[in-house]
Scaffold this motif. Structure first.
Motif, short mmCIF file in Angstrom:
data_model
loop_
_atom_site.label_atom_id
_atom_site.label_comp_id
_atom_site.label_asym_id
_atom_site.label_seq_id
_atom_site.Cartn_x
_atom_site.Cartn_y
_atom_site.Cartn_z
N ASP A 23 0.82 -1.22 0.00
CA ASP A 23 0.00 0.00 0.00
C ASP A 23 0.85 1.27 0.00
OD1 ASP A 23 -2.36 -1.40 -0.10
OD2 ASP A 23 -2.69 -1.37 2.06
N LEU A 24 1.99 1.22 0.66
CA LEU A 24 2.88 2.38 0.70
C LEU A 24 3.46 2.66 -0.69
CD1 LEU A 24 3.71 4.42 2.75
CD2 LEU A 24 5.59 2.94 3.44
N ASP A 25 3.86 1.60 -1.40
CA ASP A 25 4.33 1.77 -2.77
C ASP A 25 3.22 2.39 -3.65
OD1 ASP A 25 6.89 0.65 -2.36
OD2 ASP A 25 6.13 -1.39 -2.68
N LYS A 26 2.01 1.91 -3.47
CA LYS A 26 0.88 2.44 -4.25
C LYS A 26 0.66 3.92 -3.97
CE LYS A 26 -1.58 -1.91 -4.76
NZ LYS A 26 -2.78 -2.67 -4.41
N LYS A 27 0.80 4.32 -2.70
CA LYS A 27 0.64 5.74 -2.35
C LYS A 27 1.74 6.58 -2.98
CE LYS A 27 -1.88 4.90 1.92
NZ LYS A 27 -1.82 4.85 3.38
N ILE A 28 2.97 6.06 -2.97
CA ILE A 28 4.08 6.77 -3.61
C ILE A 28 3.80 6.92 -5.11
CG2 ILE A 28 6.52 6.59 -4.28
CD1 ILE A 28 6.99 5.26 -1.49
N LEU A 29 3.37 5.84 -5.72
CA LEU A 29 3.05 5.89 -7.16
C LEU A 29 1.94 6.89 -7.45
CD1 LEU A 29 3.26 2.09 -8.01
CD2 LEU A 29 4.79 3.90 -8.85
N GLU A 30 0.90 6.91 -6.65
CA GLU A 30 -0.20 7.85 -6.85
C GLU A 30 0.28 9.30 -6.77
OE1 GLU A 30 -3.10 6.60 -3.97
OE2 GLU A 30 -3.73 4.89 -5.19
N LEU A 31 1.15 9.58 -5.81
CA LEU A 31 1.70 10.94 -5.68
C LEU A 31 2.56 11.30 -6.90
CD1 LEU A 31 2.63 10.94 -1.89
CD2 LEU A 31 0.84 12.31 -3.00
N LEU A 32 3.37 10.36 -7.37
CA LEU A 32 4.22 10.62 -8.53
C LEU A 32 3.41 10.75 -9.82
CD1 LEU A 32 7.27 8.31 -7.76
CD2 LEU A 32 7.23 10.84 -7.80
N ILE A 33 2.33 10.00 -9.92
CA ILE A 33 1.45 10.13 -11.10
C ILE A 33 0.82 11.51 -11.11
CG2 ILE A 33 -0.75 9.35 -12.08
CD1 ILE A 33 0.11 6.48 -11.12
N GLU A 34 0.43 11.99 -9.94
CA GLU A 34 -0.19 13.32 -9.84
C GLU A 34 0.83 14.43 -10.13
OE1 GLU A 34 -3.22 15.91 -9.58
OE2 GLU A 34 -3.43 13.74 -9.41
N ASP A 35 2.05 14.26 -9.62
CA ASP A 35 3.11 15.26 -9.83
C ASP A 35 4.46 14.57 -9.78
OD1 ASP A 35 4.89 17.35 -9.88
OD2 ASP A 35 4.06 18.40 -8.15
N GLY A 36 4.99 14.24 -10.96
CA GLY A 36 6.25 13.54 -11.06
C GLY A 36 7.45 14.34 -10.61
N ARG A 37 7.25 15.63 -10.32
CA ARG A 37 8.36 16.47 -9.87
C ARG A 37 8.45 16.57 -8.34
NH1 ARG A 37 8.79 21.94 -13.02
NH2 ARG A 37 10.81 21.80 -12.02
N LEU A 38 7.56 15.88 -7.64
CA LEU A 38 7.62 15.90 -6.18
C LEU A 38 8.98 15.38 -5.72
CD1 LEU A 38 4.19 14.54 -4.87
CD2 LEU A 38 5.15 16.81 -4.51
N SER A 39 9.55 16.03 -4.75
CA SER A 39 10.82 15.56 -4.20
C SER A 39 10.56 14.40 -3.24
CB SER A 39 11.52 16.70 -3.44
OG SER A 39 10.80 16.99 -2.24
#
Length: 154
Positions: free
Chosen positions: A10-26
């Motif tokens: 689930d943590l990986d999925k949350k990371i992926l969701e954030l990166l899909i929304e904004d791939g420039r997130l640090s």
């Protein structure tokens, strides 16, 4: 992570969701949102890259803003022996945004972006119809986009 279907938590999925929304997130910003350290986020992202879940990071460009005003979709039937050659030729064409082999009545499904209808006509007549092995072409021009995928939603 040899089998991404069984190893993504689930943590990986949350990371992926954030990166899909904004791939420039640090990694720091992602970590703050998920209560993880920057190092932990980086390790997870690197693991997702290594196992092929994340293929690449890219920018989504608005085609109209860069002069590609006409978006057309094509259904292209090919002789079976010519399919791969036709598909590779089309995939290497700069006007072709995507090209897929499909099941159903058409062999290839293709998305083309051009600046205007004159350029579309030129592409069809000089580049598409010039390919040997094509037996039928059907085209559809986009009038209005309601949704465009810019990343897989989990």
């Amino acid at each position: 992570m040899k089998d991404p279907l069984t190893k993504i938590d689930d943590l990986d999925k949350k990371i992926l969701e954030l990166l899909i929304e904004d791939g420039r997130l640090s990694y720091t910003d992602i970590g703050k949102q998920l209560d993880l350290s920057r190092v932990a986020v980086r390790a997870r992202v690197n693991q997702l890259i290594e196992c092929g879940v994340i293929e690449k990071f890219t920018a989504v460009v608005n085609s109209e803003k860069v002069g590609k005003q006409v978006s057309a979709f094509f259904e292209v039937d090919c002789e079976p022996r010519s399919l791969v050659e036709v598909a590779e030729n089309l995939a290497n064409n700069p006007y072709v945004a995507s090209c897929y082999q499909m099941t159903g009545p058409s062999t290839l499904h293709m998305h083309v972006l051009v600046k205007d209808f004159k350029e579309l006509e030129s592409f069809i007549n000089k580049e598409l119809y010039a390919l040997e092995g094509i037996t039928r072409v059907e085209s559809h021009t986009l009038l209005r986009r309601f949704k465009s995928r810019s990343g897989l939603k989990l």
